[in-house]
Motif scaffolding. Structure first.
Motif, PDB file in Angstrom:
ATOM      1  N   SER A 186      37.265 150.606 -22.765  1.00  0.00           N
ATOM      2  CA  SER A 186      36.092 149.771 -22.577  1.00  0.00           C
ATOM      3  C   SER A 186      36.071 149.394 -21.105  1.00  0.00           C
ATOM      4  CB  SER A 186      36.216 148.511 -23.446  1.00  0.00           C
ATOM      5  OG  SER A 186      35.113 147.670 -23.239  1.00  0.00           O
ATOM      6  N   TYR A 187      34.940 149.528 -20.473  1.00  0.00           N
ATOM      7  CA  TYR A 187      34.870 149.214 -19.047  1.00  0.00           C
ATOM      8  C   TYR A 187      33.688 148.289 -18.798  1.00  0.00           C
ATOM      9  CZ  TYR A 187      31.148 152.645 -19.192  1.00  0.00           C
ATOM     10  OH  TYR A 187      30.003 153.319 -19.524  1.00  0.00           O
ATOM     11  N   ILE A 188      33.809 147.538 -17.721  1.00  0.00           N
ATOM     12  CA  ILE A 188      32.699 146.693 -17.274  1.00  0.00           C
ATOM     13  C   ILE A 188      32.735 146.637 -15.757  1.00  0.00           C
ATOM     14  CG2 ILE A 188      34.047 144.572 -17.536  1.00  0.00           C
ATOM     15  CD1 ILE A 188      31.338 143.168 -18.205  1.00  0.00           C
ATOM     16  N   TYR A 189      31.569 146.764 -15.181  1.00  0.00           N
ATOM     17  CA  TYR A 189      31.404 146.600 -13.748  1.00  0.00           C
ATOM     18  C   TYR A 189      30.293 145.590 -13.540  1.00  0.00           C
ATOM     19  CZ  TYR A 189      29.711 147.440  -9.034  1.00  0.00           C
ATOM     20  OH  TYR A 189      29.290 147.273  -7.738  1.00  0.00           O
ATOM     21  N   TYR A 190      30.569 144.597 -12.738  1.00  0.00           N
ATOM     22  CA  TYR A 190      29.554 143.589 -12.437  1.00  0.00           C
ATOM     23  C   TYR A 190      29.674 143.186 -10.984  1.00  0.00           C
ATOM     24  CZ  TYR A 190      27.209 139.122 -12.058  1.00  0.00           C
ATOM     25  OH  TYR A 190      26.409 138.100 -11.629  1.00  0.00           O
ATOM     26  N   LYS A 191      28.574 143.228 -10.290  1.00  0.00           N
ATOM     27  CA  LYS A 191      28.526 142.774  -8.905  1.00  0.00           C
ATOM     28  C   LYS A 191      27.271 141.929  -8.774  1.00  0.00           C
ATOM     29  CE  LYS A 191      27.897 144.261  -4.181  1.00  0.00           C
ATOM     30  NZ  LYS A 191      27.519 145.354  -3.303  1.00  0.00           N
ATOM     31  N   GLY A 192      27.443 140.715  -8.367  1.00  0.00           N
ATOM     32  CA  GLY A 192      26.268 139.872  -8.211  1.00  0.00           C
ATOM     33  C   GLY A 192      26.626 138.456  -7.849  1.00  0.00           C
ATOM     34  N   GLU A 193      25.594 137.713  -7.543  1.00  0.00           N
ATOM     35  CA  GLU A 193      25.773 136.331  -7.143  1.00  0.00           C
ATOM     36  C   GLU A 193      25.344 135.377  -8.238  1.00  0.00           C
ATOM     37  OE1 GLU A 193      23.708 135.844  -3.464  1.00  0.00           O
ATOM     38  OE2 GLU A 193      24.673 137.601  -2.605  1.00  0.00           O
ATOM     39  N   LYS A 194      24.683 135.897  -9.254  1.00  0.00           N
ATOM     40  CA  LYS A 194      24.235 135.029 -10.338  1.00  0.00           C
ATOM     41  C   LYS A 194      25.130 135.226 -11.554  1.00  0.00           C
ATOM     42  CE  LYS A 194      20.922 138.381 -12.009  1.00  0.00           C
ATOM     43  NZ  LYS A 194      19.601 138.694 -12.358  1.00  0.00           N
TER      44      LYS A 194
END
Length: 200
Positions: A186-194
């Motif tokens: 299972s993978y997750i990628y998240y990039k953000g300011e919110k």
């Protein structure tokens, strides 16, 4: 005319049962999220640290794993996820995840990507229904590898995860046992300011 009413009545009953299953799975996922967070936060290594995890990814991977489980293993997976087996069958859970994962809030976007993938040894032949359910209900991608070639298999998995996480996770797997027949990730990628809030 009576046959038409029976078919419509059956369809309405099916829709109600399906909506109820989705509601039960959604509630179980919420409770699982809080239990998992409390467990992670209580760990000595987590004290004073930020904790970032995707409970949806964890529950999706475990629910996908339950598709191929039987007996005590299946009972423990269902129990751990908070699925009451007297109200929910595996089919109910599969259909609920299909509904929840295809929802508009769960679509992968430019700065967010998550999913599951299954790597199977070339010699391992699972039942076709298992693979079909993973693909249809959990949107799991499947790949064949030769786990006896441990370095090449690890490289294949690592390249896949590296691509899905925009290069942020490039070494998920370091060592593989040559007797491995299946590897579910299972993978997750998240990039953000919110802040993203997943409701599943």
């Amino acid at each position: 005319m009576m046959m038409m009413h029976a078919v419509v009545g059956l369809w309405v009953l099916s829709a109600v049962i399906s909506a109820n299953s989705v509601s039960l799975v959604r509630q179980a996922n919420r409770e699982f999220s809080f239990r998992l967070y409390r467990k992670l936060a209580a760990d000595a290594n987590s004290q004073g640290q930020n904790i970032f995890f995707s409970p949806v990814s964890v529950s999706t991977a475990l629910a996908a794993l339950s598709v191929g489980a039987q007996g005590e293993t299946h009972r423990q997976l269902f129990s751990g996820l908070g699925f009451n087996s007297s109200f929910l069958t595996q089919t109910d859970v599969d259909q609920a995840f299909q509904t929840l994962l295809q929802g508009p809030n769960n679509a992968s976007q430019g700065d967010a990507n998550e999913g599951t993938a299954l790597f199977l040894d070339d010699s391992f032949k699972p039942k076709p229904e298992f693979l079909q359910t993973l693909k249809q209900s959990y949107f799991t991608e499947g790949f064949n590898v030769d786990f006896s070639q441990t370095t090449e298999s690890a490289d294949t998995i690592n390249k896949y995860v590296e691509e899905k996480t925009n290069g942020k996770i490039d070494k998920l797997v370091e060592n593989l046992d040559s007797s491995t027949v299946m590897y579910l990730i299972s993978y997750i990628y998240y990039k953000g300011e919110k802040v993203l809030w997943e409701e599943i």
